[in-house]
Design a protein around this motif. Structure first.
Motif, PDB file in Angstrom:
ATOM      1  N   GLY A   1      19.690 -28.170 -34.234  1.00 39.61           N
ATOM      2  CA  GLY A   1      18.510 -27.525 -34.809  1.00 39.61           C
ATOM      3  C   GLY A   1      17.169 -28.104 -34.382  1.00 39.61           C
TER       4      GLY A   1
ATOM      5  N   LYS B   1      11.983 -14.798 -35.747  1.00 34.49           N
ATOM      6  CA  LYS B   1      13.364 -15.167 -36.093  1.00 34.49           C
ATOM      7  C   LYS B   1      13.693 -16.531 -35.515  1.00 34.49           C
ATOM      8  CE  LYS B   1      15.228 -10.522 -36.115  1.00 34.49           C
ATOM      9  NZ  LYS B   1      15.473  -9.538 -35.079  1.00 34.49           N
ATOM     10  N   VAL B   2      14.408 -17.361 -36.290  1.00 30.51           N
ATOM     11  CA  VAL B   2      14.797 -18.674 -35.766  1.00 30.51           C
ATOM     12  C   VAL B   2      15.812 -18.511 -34.638  1.00 30.51           C
ATOM     13  CG1 VAL B   2      14.382 -20.238 -37.716  1.00 30.51           C
ATOM     14  CG2 VAL B   2      16.466 -18.880 -37.692  1.00 30.51           C
ATOM     15  N   VAL B   3      15.575 -19.255 -33.572  1.00 29.92           N
ATOM     16  CA  VAL B   3      16.459 -19.209 -32.402  1.00 29.92           C
ATOM     17  C   VAL B   3      16.599 -20.632 -31.857  1.00 29.92           C
ATOM     18  CG1 VAL B   3      16.583 -18.416 -30.000  1.00 29.92           C
ATOM     19  CG2 VAL B   3      15.869 -16.823 -31.783  1.00 29.92           C
ATOM     20  N   ALA B   4      17.770 -20.956 -31.336  1.00 32.74           N
ATOM     21  CA  ALA B   4      17.965 -22.255 -30.674  1.00 32.74           C
ATOM     22  C   ALA B   4      17.450 -22.126 -29.242  1.00 32.74           C
ATOM     23  CB  ALA B   4      19.446 -22.620 -30.679  1.00 32.74           C
TER      24      ALA B   4
ATOM     25  N   GLN C   1      10.747 -15.619 -45.686  1.00 38.19           N
ATOM     26  CA  GLN C   1      11.641 -14.638 -46.302  1.00 38.19           C
ATOM     27  C   GLN C   1      11.914 -14.929 -47.769  1.00 38.19           C
ATOM     28  OE1 GLN C   1      14.973 -15.474 -43.481  1.00 38.19           O
ATOM     29  NE2 GLN C   1      16.226 -15.684 -45.321  1.00 38.19           N
TER      30      GLN C   1
ATOM     31  N   GLU D   1      20.861 -24.808 -48.277  1.00 36.86           N
ATOM     32  CA  GLU D   1      21.691 -23.915 -47.487  1.00 36.86           C
ATOM     33  C   GLU D   1      21.008 -23.589 -46.157  1.00 36.86           C
ATOM     34  OE1 GLU D   1      23.121 -20.411 -49.485  1.00 36.86           O
ATOM     35  OE2 GLU D   1      24.079 -19.769 -47.612  1.00 36.86           O
ATOM     36  N   PHE D   2      19.721 -23.228 -46.220  1.00 36.72           N
ATOM     37  CA  PHE D   2      19.016 -22.826 -44.995  1.00 36.72           C
ATOM     38  C   PHE D   2      18.913 -23.988 -44.014  1.00 36.72           C
ATOM     39  CE2 PHE D   2      15.806 -20.978 -42.293  1.00 36.72           C
ATOM     40  CZ  PHE D   2      16.021 -19.616 -42.413  1.00 36.72           C
TER      41      PHE D   2
ATOM     42  N   SER E   1      20.811 -26.636 -43.929  1.00 33.99           N
ATOM     43  CA  SER E   1      22.073 -27.347 -43.655  1.00 33.99           C
ATOM     44  C   SER E   1      22.377 -27.252 -42.171  1.00 33.99           C
ATOM     45  CB  SER E   1      23.220 -26.742 -44.464  1.00 33.99           C
ATOM     46  OG  SER E   1      23.476 -25.440 -44.039  1.00 33.99           O
ATOM     47  N   GLU E   2      21.683 -26.345 -41.523  1.00 33.80           N
ATOM     48  CA  GLU E   2      21.938 -26.123 -40.099  1.00 33.80           C
ATOM     49  C   GLU E   2      21.013 -26.965 -39.222  1.00 33.80           C
ATOM     50  OE1 GLU E   2      21.354 -21.991 -40.610  1.00 33.80           O
ATOM     51  OE2 GLU E   2      23.283 -21.735 -41.582  1.00 33.80           O
ATOM     52  N   ASN E   3      20.160 -27.778 -39.844  1.00 30.65           N
ATOM     53  CA  ASN E   3      19.288 -28.695 -39.091  1.00 30.65           C
ATOM     54  C   ASN E   3      19.709 -30.121 -39.435  1.00 30.65           C
ATOM     55  OD1 ASN E   3      17.693 -26.126 -39.419  1.00 30.65           O
ATOM     56  ND2 ASN E   3      16.317 -27.261 -38.091  1.00 30.65           N
TER      57      ASN E   3
ATOM     58  N   SER F   1      25.278 -20.794 -37.511  1.00 26.54           N
ATOM     59  CA  SER F   1      24.026 -20.915 -38.260  1.00 26.54           C
ATOM     60  C   SER F   1      23.201 -19.664 -38.033  1.00 26.54           C
ATOM     61  CB  SER F   1      23.255 -22.126 -37.744  1.00 26.54           C
ATOM     62  OG  SER F   1      23.080 -22.003 -36.348  1.00 26.54           O
TER      63      SER F   1
ATOM     64  N   ARG G   1      20.321 -19.407 -36.730  1.00 28.17           N
ATOM     65  CA  ARG G   1      19.692 -19.335 -35.404  1.00 28.17           C
ATOM     66  C   ARG G   1      20.683 -18.903 -34.327  1.00 28.17           C
ATOM     67  NH1 ARG G   1      19.728 -24.669 -36.737  1.00 28.17           N
ATOM     68  NH2 ARG G   1      21.391 -25.775 -35.691  1.00 28.17           N
TER      69      ARG G   1
ATOM     70  N   ASN H   1      21.287 -14.943 -35.147  1.00 29.35           N
ATOM     71  CA  ASN H   1      20.142 -14.118 -34.740  1.00 29.35           C
ATOM     72  C   ASN H   1      20.252 -13.660 -33.300  1.00 29.35           C
ATOM     73  OD1 ASN H   1      18.486 -13.814 -36.974  1.00 29.35           O
ATOM     74  ND2 ASN H   1      17.370 -15.725 -36.637  1.00 29.35           N
ATOM     75  N   VAL H   2      21.065 -14.327 -32.507  1.00 33.00           N
ATOM     76  CA  VAL H   2      21.147 -14.050 -31.077  1.00 33.00           C
ATOM     77  C   VAL H   2      22.539 -13.544 -30.677  1.00 33.00           C
ATOM     78  CG1 VAL H   2      20.927 -15.087 -28.788  1.00 33.00           C
ATOM     79  CG2 VAL H   2      19.405 -15.837 -30.622  1.00 33.00           C
TER      80      VAL H   2
ATOM     81  N   ALA I   1      27.977 -25.464 -41.279  1.00 35.74           N
ATOM     82  CA  ALA I   1      27.773 -24.526 -40.168  1.00 35.74           C
ATOM     83  C   ALA I   1      28.877 -24.637 -39.119  1.00 35.74           C
ATOM     84  CB  ALA I   1      26.409 -24.777 -39.523  1.00 35.74           C
TER      85      ALA I   1
END
Ligand SMILES: Cc1cc2nc3c(=O)[nH]c(=O)nc-3n(C[C@H](O)[C@H](O)[C@H](O)COP(=O)(O)OP(=O)(O)OC[C@H]3O[C@@H](n4cnc5c(N)ncnc54)[C@H](O)[C@@H]3O)c2cc1C
Ligand code: FES
Ligand code: FES
Lengths: 166, 285
Positions: A54, A63-66, A127, A138-139, A141-143, B100, B102, B105-106, B188
């Motif tokens: 993340g 939108k969040v993107v890697a 959002q 939760e949001f 947790s991916e970072n 996740s 991110r 989204n893709v 995740a």
């Protein structure tokens, strides 16, 4: 095996932090490489390089993107927001409330994960302007953060939400 | 990443032509392929990037008794779609547990299914719903049930030059299902094991169970459930099906668990999923 192959070259037009840019890039350039190496926007960091940590999170069309997994050619016609543009998205302030709150609550130590944390937190607040601890956990947790133990980050995001809702 | 040639077609026809001309592999979201290229597991000379097809092939349509989803639709679009949440809640729920936001989204549904990784979350759910994959190639279009589409370890029924165009999922208020994802590492992460259980509402109907991450395909169907439940469903018999699941699976030990542990979990989550879907026994979730 394919060392003799030359990458195709592509013309792309896009916006980064509100600024319009057009340039030519090779096919095998990732978005994080474009940002850091070509545009010298070194705020976005690369950690794992494979979509897991993340650090490299940016917004593409909100939108969040890697950015480590996204080919740079794919931002043609799109709008990218990186940490360098975060403050400008909020009432033309010097710092975004998320940035001041992260400082107040010590939401970072080494800072490596912080740009990704801040961009992801912005996406969350866009959002869900009044998230619960659970929503934030939760949001985010991916970072991944190897320093703070997360509690201070959660407090910082809550406090930023409060400031923005005031 | 090592250099490669990249082509950006605007239609499936053009994409198929380019794939043939340059012996190129397709990418959609690129989340799986980019990782493989970075790790140098996959060293392509040419790639056909389907991203521009998004304009025409990112959609969720209500058809006659089914929902059709365009191959370029992202997982996040599907999971947040009001139509999917209403008519296929188990699909929306399953997708919300993948990777996740991110990545979702893709990542696209076409790329997800063509990837055919045995650990994928979605295929067991689509198997339980009898989804069909619509395939387009030089010779025209054809359609395949998901259970026959995924054939083995990263293997699908796609022939050289063929692409996934859309998927179709039947909608029926008479069929209910649940997907339980057991993660051994982070929220995740990929599943340690994932179990989908489905059943019709009609009297005497027998549930079906599909499990990922414990075989060479993401759709391992537990065989022999019909015999066990032939005289009705009790929680003792559900435990028996759990044992059957442990016996039938053939997992690989890795960071998400040893072979012993994965077998145990396949059994345990089969029991939990069956209790939910049949309403027999106390809920364990
Ligand atoms: C960090 C991370 C975590 C993940 N965690 C999970 C998880 O928890 N659970 C899970 O189920 N998955 C997980 N995944 C996998 C993820 O679901 C897939 O990477 C994704 O769905 C692939 O979609 P894509 O569009 O990005 O595919 P791509 O990378 O573009 O392509 C994948 C494959 O499909 C082929 N392909 C693409 N589009 C088409 C088409 N239209 N027709 C035919 N072939 C096509 C490509 O040639 C390639 O073989 C994870 C991935 C990452 C990067
Ligand atoms: S560097 Fe992109 S997710 Fe880790
Ligand atoms: S502050 Fe060091 S990794 Fe998060």
């Amino acid at each position: 095996m394919n060392n003799y192959i030359e990458a195709t070259i592509h013309e792309i037009e896009f916006k980064v932090n509100g600024e319009e840019i057009s340039m030519t890039i090779p096919a095998n350039l990732t978005l994080v490489e474009l940002l850091r190496q070509e545009l010298r926007l070194t705020g976005t960091t690369e950690g794992c390089g494979v979509g897991v940590c993340g650090c490299c999170t940016v917004l593409i069309d909100n939108k969040v993107v890697a950015s480590c997994l996204e080919l740079a050619v794919n931002i043609d016609g799109k709008e990218v927001l990186t940490i360098e543009g975060l403050a400008d998205t909020y009432q033309l302030s010097e710092f975004h409330p998320l940035q001041t709150s992260f400082r107040e609550y010590e939401g970072f130590q080494c800072g490596y994960c912080t740009p990704g944390m801040l961009i992801s937190s912005k996406a969350l607040l866009d959002q869900n302007p009044d998230p619960s601890d659970e929503d934030i956990r939760e949001f985010l947790s991916e970072n991944i953060c190897r320093c703070t133990g997360y509690d201070s980050i959660i407090m910082a995001v809550k406090s930023a939400a409060k400031k923005m809702n005031a | 990443m090592l250099p490669f040639k990249l082509f950006l077609p605007e239609s499936f026809e053009e994409a198929i032509q380019l794939m043939k001309e340059h012996s190129a592999k397709p990418i959609s979201g690129g989340t799986a392929v980019t990782t493989l290229i970075k790790e140098r597991i996959f060293q392509p000379t040419a790639i056909v990037n389907l991203r521009k097809l998004e304009r025409d092939h990112s959609y969720i349509r209500e058809m006659d008794g089914e929902i059709q989803i365009g191959a370029l639709t992202t997982l996040r679009t599907i999971e947040t779609s009001e139509i999917v949440k209403r008519d296929l809640p188990v699909v929306a729920d399953c997708i919300s547990k993948i990777a996740s936001i991110r990545i979702r989204n893709v990542a696209t549904i076409g790329g997800n299914l063509a990837h055919a990784d045995p650990d994928l979350d979605l295929p067991p759910v689509l198997a339980g719903l009898d989804a069909h994959i619509d395939i387009i190639g030089e010779e025209g279009e054809r359609s395949k049930n998901i259970k026959e589409f995924i054939q083995g370890y990263y293997e699908t029924d796609l022939k050289e030059g063929e692409l996934i165009k859309s998927i179709r999922i039947p909608v029926s208020s008479d069929r209910k299902g649940i997907y339980l994802k057991h993660r051994a590492l982070s929220e995740a992460d990929w599943p340690c094991v994932g179990v989908a259980a489905f059943m019709d509402n009609s009297p005497g109907s027998i549930p079906e169970v599909f499990i990922n991450s414990v075989a060479d395909t993401p759709i391992m169907r537990i065989e022999g459930i019909e015999e066990i439940f032939s005289d009705g469903i009790t929680s003792e018999l559900i435990d028996k099906v759990g044992e059957l699941a442990s016996e039938q699976c053939d997992p690989i030990g890795d960071s998400r668990g040893s072979v012993w542990y994965k077998r145990k979990m396949a059994g345990e989550f089969t029991i939990r999923a069956l209790r939910e879907v049949t309403g027999v026994g106390e809920s364990l979730i």
